[in-house]
Design a protein around this motif. Structure first.
Motif, PDB file in Angstrom:
ATOM      1  N   LEU A   1       1.035  -1.139  -0.057  1.00 25.19           N
ATOM      2  CA  LEU A   1      -0.042  -0.048  -0.107  1.00 25.19           C
ATOM      3  C   LEU A   1       0.887   1.358  -0.174  1.00 25.19           C
ATOM      4  O   LEU A   1       1.430   1.834   1.096  1.00 25.19           O
ATOM      5  CB  LEU A   1      -0.874  -0.031   1.133  1.00 25.19           C
ATOM      6  N   ARG A   2       1.124   1.669  -1.209  1.00 21.54           N
ATOM      7  CA  ARG A   2       1.971   2.999  -1.412  1.00 21.54           C
ATOM      8  C   ARG A   2       1.190   3.914  -2.217  1.00 21.54           C
ATOM      9  O   ARG A   2       0.511   3.605  -3.072  1.00 21.54           O
ATOM     10  CB  ARG A   2       3.342   2.507  -1.969  1.00 21.54           C
ATOM     11  N   PHE A   3       1.663   5.276  -1.920  1.00 19.04           N
ATOM     12  CA  PHE A   3       0.977   6.365  -2.341  1.00 19.04           C
ATOM     13  C   PHE A   3       2.155   7.406  -3.104  1.00 19.04           C
ATOM     14  O   PHE A   3       1.913   8.375  -3.427  1.00 19.04           O
ATOM     15  CB  PHE A   3       0.246   7.089  -1.733  1.00 19.04           C
ATOM     16  N   ASP A   4       3.695   6.996  -2.842  1.00 19.05           N
ATOM     17  CA  ASP A   4       4.601   7.817  -3.143  1.00 19.05           C
ATOM     18  C   ASP A   4       4.924   7.564  -4.635  1.00 19.05           C
ATOM     19  O   ASP A   4       6.091   7.198  -4.720  1.00 19.05           O
ATOM     20  CB  ASP A   4       5.906   7.494  -2.258  1.00 19.05           C
ATOM     21  N   LEU A   5       3.945   7.830  -5.497  1.00 18.21           N
ATOM     22  CA  LEU A   5       4.454   7.440  -6.916  1.00 18.21           C
ATOM     23  C   LEU A   5       4.658   8.487  -7.569  1.00 18.21           C
ATOM     24  O   LEU A   5       4.314   9.822  -7.232  1.00 18.21           O
ATOM     25  CB  LEU A   5       3.071   6.546  -7.337  1.00 18.21           C
ATOM     26  N   SER A   6       5.279   8.560  -8.743  1.00 22.39           N
ATOM     27  CA  SER A   6       5.229   9.717  -9.576  1.00 22.39           C
ATOM     28  C   SER A   6       4.281  10.268 -10.342  1.00 22.39           C
ATOM     29  O   SER A   6       3.209   9.352 -10.324  1.00 22.39           O
ATOM     30  CB  SER A   6       6.357   9.520 -10.914  1.00 22.39           C
ATOM     31  N   ARG A   7       4.030  11.565 -10.899  1.00 19.78           N
ATOM     32  CA  ARG A   7       3.118  12.027 -11.531  1.00 19.78           C
ATOM     33  C   ARG A   7       2.681  11.218 -12.680  1.00 19.78           C
ATOM     34  O   ARG A   7       1.603  11.028 -12.950  1.00 19.78           O
ATOM     35  CB  ARG A   7       3.116  13.639 -11.665  1.00 19.78           C
ATOM     36  N   GLU A   8       3.643  10.810 -13.371  1.00 18.55           N
ATOM     37  CA  GLU A   8       3.470   9.951 -14.655  1.00 18.55           C
ATOM     38  C   GLU A   8       2.979   8.826 -14.292  1.00 18.55           C
ATOM     39  O   GLU A   8       1.931   8.337 -15.135  1.00 18.55           O
ATOM     40  CB  GLU A   8       4.823   9.818 -15.268  1.00 18.55           C
ATOM     41  N   ASP A   9       3.297   8.224 -13.257  1.00 16.65           N
ATOM     42  CA  ASP A   9       2.570   6.784 -12.920  1.00 16.65           C
ATOM     43  C   ASP A   9       1.044   7.050 -12.598  1.00 16.65           C
ATOM     44  O   ASP A   9       0.338   6.157 -12.925  1.00 16.65           O
ATOM     45  CB  ASP A   9       3.406   6.165 -11.796  1.00 16.65           C
ATOM     46  N   TRP A  10       0.983   7.953 -11.729  1.00  7.20           N
ATOM     47  CA  TRP A  10      -0.503   8.455 -11.280  1.00  7.20           C
ATOM     48  C   TRP A  10      -1.331   8.651 -12.553  1.00  7.20           C
ATOM     49  O   TRP A  10      -2.453   8.275 -12.663  1.00  7.20           O
ATOM     50  CB  TRP A  10      -0.371   9.530 -10.375  1.00  7.20           C
ATOM     51  N   THR A  11      -0.884   9.511 -13.422  1.00  4.49           N
ATOM     52  CA  THR A  11      -1.709   9.588 -14.727  1.00  4.49           C
ATOM     53  C   THR A  11      -1.968   8.312 -15.491  1.00  4.49           C
ATOM     54  O   THR A  11      -3.109   8.251 -16.093  1.00  4.49           O
ATOM     55  CB  THR A  11      -0.619  10.606 -15.787  1.00  4.49           C
ATOM     56  N   LEU A  12      -0.911   7.581 -15.760  1.00 10.80           N
ATOM     57  CA  LEU A  12      -0.827   6.323 -16.312  1.00 10.80           C
ATOM     58  C   LEU A  12      -2.012   5.367 -15.456  1.00 10.80           C
ATOM     59  O   LEU A  12      -3.134   4.624 -16.193  1.00 10.80           O
ATOM     60  CB  LEU A  12       0.289   5.304 -16.638  1.00 10.80           C
ATOM     61  N   ILE A  13      -1.962   5.333 -14.439  1.00 11.48           N
ATOM     62  CA  ILE A  13      -2.844   4.818 -13.548  1.00 11.48           C
ATOM     63  C   ILE A  13      -4.355   5.326 -13.712  1.00 11.48           C
ATOM     64  O   ILE A  13      -5.296   4.310 -13.890  1.00 11.48           O
ATOM     65  CB  ILE A  13      -2.647   4.742 -12.031  1.00 11.48           C
TER      66      ILE A  13
ATOM     67  N   VAL B   1      -1.397   0.342 -21.688  1.00 14.09           N
ATOM     68  CA  VAL B   1      -1.031   1.516 -20.734  1.00 14.09           C
ATOM     69  C   VAL B   1      -0.128   0.834 -19.601  1.00 14.09           C
ATOM     70  O   VAL B   1       0.821   1.445 -18.976  1.00 14.09           O
ATOM     71  CB  VAL B   1      -2.239   2.369 -19.936  1.00 14.09           C
ATOM     72  N   VAL B   2      -0.587  -0.507 -19.029  1.00 16.40           N
ATOM     73  CA  VAL B   2      -0.042  -0.732 -17.827  1.00 16.40           C
ATOM     74  C   VAL B   2       1.397  -1.176 -18.213  1.00 16.40           C
ATOM     75  O   VAL B   2       2.249  -1.337 -17.111  1.00 16.40           O
ATOM     76  CB  VAL B   2      -0.591  -2.071 -17.371  1.00 16.40           C
ATOM     77  N   ARG B   3       1.809  -1.591 -19.234  1.00 20.35           N
ATOM     78  CA  ARG B   3       3.254  -1.590 -19.650  1.00 20.35           C
ATOM     79  C   ARG B   3       4.131  -0.354 -19.686  1.00 20.35           C
ATOM     80  O   ARG B   3       5.348  -0.681 -19.461  1.00 20.35           O
ATOM     81  CB  ARG B   3       3.309  -2.174 -21.259  1.00 20.35           C
ATOM     82  N   LYS B   4       3.353   0.535 -19.551  1.00 24.42           N
ATOM     83  CA  LYS B   4       4.135   2.025 -19.347  1.00 24.42           C
ATOM     84  C   LYS B   4       4.263   2.325 -18.000  1.00 24.42           C
ATOM     85  O   LYS B   4       5.236   3.203 -17.385  1.00 24.42           O
ATOM     86  CB  LYS B   4       3.663   3.058 -20.165  1.00 24.42           C
ATOM     87  N   ILE B   5       3.616   1.563 -16.850  1.00 25.87           N
ATOM     88  CA  ILE B   5       3.773   2.048 -15.496  1.00 25.87           C
ATOM     89  C   ILE B   5       5.198   1.367 -14.847  1.00 25.87           C
ATOM     90  O   ILE B   5       5.644   0.366 -15.525  1.00 25.87           O
ATOM     91  CB  ILE B   5       2.521   1.474 -14.748  1.00 25.87           C
ATOM     92  N   SER B   6       5.746   2.327 -14.106  1.00 26.09           N
ATOM     93  CA  SER B   6       6.981   1.838 -13.476  1.00 26.09           C
ATOM     94  C   SER B   6       7.007   0.363 -12.916  1.00 26.09           C
ATOM     95  O   SER B   6       5.863   0.059 -12.446  1.00 26.09           O
ATOM     96  CB  SER B   6       7.587   2.618 -12.697  1.00 26.09           C
TER      97      SER B   6
END
Length: 298
Positions: A55-67, A162-167
């Protein structure tokens, strides 16, 4: 073999979830069912993510956009798929959904720059011909709900690309939890405009079953990819079609016509070829890669 068994169990769980949701649609509106299932799924995934330390929320802005994009595609896919499922046989909808490996491979070539050779392109074209046999455009068997099923395939394709682009560092449970929350909120907006129905014992059991099956399907599918070799495990996704055929006959008393069965066989055959071909190319790439350079030790 463990990976194959886990993948078979995952596909069976997802298909049983579909059957529960289809049966539930007789008793309550679709949006009501989606909201209630979404709440249960969100709670279970939240507990699971917390217990596993994901349970993590310290993700990058790019990852949040992709999510966010993936979550929107997930919500659209859920609504389109279940709308089609409530108006078509479970086997027919499942057969259309089997084209996903073909559409994901094609989309990856178009938008991610992945190389797709002529063999896989030919398999994709033949597979789409099989989809046309299932959908039957221009005939009396064709309905608007076939387009809903195809729309769900497009949405799931967007989701999987899209999920392939997530870190890689983003926990998979966080991605799934975001999707569950997104589907629930989307469904809640739709549920505000429908008349909710009281639920008796049978609909309640169907709802509980759908929630447990969809969470079990997720856990088993993730476990299968971690335990087994992906090239061997991935084709076992198609066991969901066999489960759908059995459930269609036993639970709903429906069996697809000959054209649908032929189309499904073509889609499955071309999909298995595409998956195996991709795995072979990956293996060849690994064998031809130069060995790592030795690191000097002081």
């Amino acid at each position: 073999m463990r990976g194959a068994l886990l993948m078979t169990g995952a596909m069976a769980a997802f298909t049983f979830n579909d059957a529960c949701m289809k049966a539930l649609g007789v008793h309550i509106p679709l949006f009501q069912a989606l909201v209630l299932r979404g709440l249960g799924t969100t709670i279970l995934l939240l507990i699971l993510a917390r217990r596993m330390g994901q349970l993590r929320f310290d993700l990058s802005r790019e990852d949040w956009t992709l999510i966010a994009i993936r979550t929107a595609a997930e919500a659209g896919a859920a609504w389109l798929f279940l709308t089609a499922l409530n108006n078509m046989s479970i086997a027919s909808v499942s057969a259309i959904l089997q084209s996903l490996p073909l559409t994901v491979t094609l989309a990856s070539a178009m938008f991610l720059g992945e190389v797709v050779g002529w063999r896989r392109l030919l398999a994709i074209m033949i597979g789409f011909g099989g989809v046309l046999l299932i959908v039957k455009p221009g005939t009396d068997a064709f309905t608007i709900h076939s387009l809903y099923a195809l729309g769900s395939v497009i949405c799931v394709t967007i989701r999987d690309v899209v999920v392939r682009k997530i870190s890689k560092s983003v926990p998979s449970l966080v991605v799934s939890l975001a999707a569950a929350i997104g589907v629930t909120l989307f469904s809640a907006a739709g549920a505000a405009f429908v008349q909710w129905q009281p639920m008796g014992l049978l609909p309640s059991l169907q709802l509980i079953g759908a929630t447990l099956f969809v969470v079990a399907g997720y856990i088993l599918s993730v476990s299968s990819m971690r335990v087994g070799e992906i090239g061997f495990v991935a084709p076992f996704r198609y066991t969901s079609l066999l489960v759908a055929l059995i459930l269609g006959v036993v639970v709903f008393g429906s069996f697809p016509d000959l054209l649908t069965l032929i189309g499904a066989a073509i889609v499955v055959a071309t999909g298995v070829f595409t998956l195996l071909r991709e795995w072979q190319l990956r293996q060849a790439g690994r064998r031809s890669a130069p060995p790592p350079r030795p690191v000097a030790r002081l």
